[in-house]
Design a protein around this motif. Structure first.
Motif, mmCIF file in Angstrom:
data_model
loop_
_atom_site.group_PDB
_atom_site.id
_atom_site.type_symbol
_atom_site.label_atom_id
_atom_site.label_comp_id
_atom_site.label_asym_id
_atom_site.label_seq_id
_atom_site.Cartn_x
_atom_site.Cartn_y
_atom_site.Cartn_z
ATOM 1 N N PHE A 121 0.837 -1.207 0.000
ATOM 2 C CA PHE A 121 0.000 0.000 0.000
ATOM 3 C C PHE A 121 0.872 1.257 0.000
ATOM 4 O O PHE A 121 0.540 2.264 -0.653
ATOM 5 C CB PHE A 121 -0.913 -0.009 1.231
ATOM 6 C CG PHE A 121 -1.831 1.172 1.296
ATOM 7 C CD1 PHE A 121 -2.889 1.321 0.404
ATOM 8 C CD2 PHE A 121 -1.634 2.168 2.248
ATOM 9 C CE1 PHE A 121 -3.726 2.416 0.466
ATOM 10 C CE2 PHE A 121 -2.476 3.264 2.319
ATOM 11 C CZ PHE A 121 -3.527 3.392 1.419
ATOM 12 N N VAL A 144 -4.830 6.043 10.282
ATOM 13 C CA VAL A 144 -5.993 5.152 10.173
ATOM 14 C C VAL A 144 -6.561 4.849 11.558
ATOM 15 O O VAL A 144 -7.786 4.808 11.744
ATOM 16 C CB VAL A 144 -5.598 3.845 9.450
ATOM 17 C CG1 VAL A 144 -6.763 2.870 9.429
ATOM 18 C CG2 VAL A 144 -5.158 4.131 8.030
ATOM 19 N N VAL A 262 -7.518 0.729 1.562
ATOM 20 C CA VAL A 262 -6.548 0.545 2.646
ATOM 21 C C VAL A 262 -6.634 -0.901 3.126
ATOM 22 O O VAL A 262 -7.723 -1.368 3.484
ATOM 23 C CB VAL A 262 -6.841 1.511 3.807
ATOM 24 C CG1 VAL A 262 -5.827 1.314 4.935
ATOM 25 C CG2 VAL A 262 -6.826 2.953 3.309
#
Length: 268
Positions: A121, A144, A262
């Protein structure tokens, strides 16, 4: 003396004459005597009154067994029990389904490596031009975690002139007409959800015109703008760490060119 003999002979002759008369008239014939020469043959015997034509013959009594003992009467047949209200099914019930055993470690495909997912990612962010500050695993994990742990009571909208403009832009893409109040209520409900959701990083072209006061695309800005998606739908909502909701919309895209998914390794 001669008279006495004459009377005895007369009596004897009379006896023979009487016997002959009786034989001629048929009296005294026994079943063993043959028929006379002038008597006709007997015809078929007439049926008895109980065996006249058109009537069933009477059953003959069962013969007695030797010794004169009466035959034992037949055993009575037990009556069948009445049918119950719940008849027994003709087929056996199907067996209960058994749960599938969990896959043991090392069997089949290997489990995904969380570290490898996070590294991929970070490379994806670099390919889409994100600043070096955002391309750090620890930095992304912290951002996050912040948006994933916002308490449900903290979510809210902030009334401003730009909020009405955001509604006017997003409402055009909804599959059904939706009022301004309903739009805000649905966005608030999605922001509070913590199950059946996934996180995405929004591309800059998606929010640049509605987040002018928050995002400056000049310089080195490492802040990521996250969108929470209701899985299996195309509804997305974006909010800040303090719970302020900035955007809510229905994005009818198939390839998610405006969103970067994500991995769950960052937030699950």
């Amino acid at each position: 003396m001669a008279l006495h003999r004459f009377r005895g002979a007369t009596a004897l002759v009379s006896s023979f004459l009487l016997l002959g008369v009786l034989l001629v008239s048929g009296c005294g014939r026994t079943p063993a005597n043959p028929l006379g020469p002038d008597e006709p043959e007997p015809g078929p015997q007439e049926p008895a009154p109980s065996e006249a034509p058109g009537e069933p013959a009477l059953p003959l009594p069962a013969p007695f067994p030797p010794g004169g003992a009466q035959p034992a009467p037949p055993a009575p047949v037990a009556p069948k029990p009445p049918a119950s209200g719940n008849p027994r099914p003709a087929l056996r019930p199907l067996p209960k389904p058994t749960s599938t055993p969990p896959v043991k470690a090392g069997a089949g495909a290997p489990a995904p490596d969380p570290g490898a997912q996070m590294g991929e990612f970070i490379e994806l962010l670099g390919r889409f031009g994100y600043d070096p500050g955002a391309r750090d695993i620890q930095n992304v994990r912290m951002q996050v975690a912040v948006v994933n742990r916002v308490p449900a009571a903290r979510f809210h909208w902030v009334e401003s002139p730009t909020l009405g403009l955001t509604y006017g832009k997003r409402v055009k893409d909804f599959p059904k007409p939706i009022s301004y109040q309903q739009w805000k209520a649905d966005g608030l409900e999605l922001a509070r959800r913590n199950q059946g959701i996934a996180y995405y990083v929004g591309r800059r072209a998606l929010y640049r015109d509605i987040l002018r006061d928050r995002y400056n695309d000049t310089g080195s800005d490492a802040e990521l703008v996250f969108y929470k998606r209701l899985v299996r739908t195309q509804f997305f909502v974006s909010y800040r760490a303090d719970g302020q909701i900035d955007d809510y919309g229905y994005f009818p895209v198939d390839d998610w060119r405006n969103f970067l998914p994500v991995p769950g390794a960052f937030w699950q």
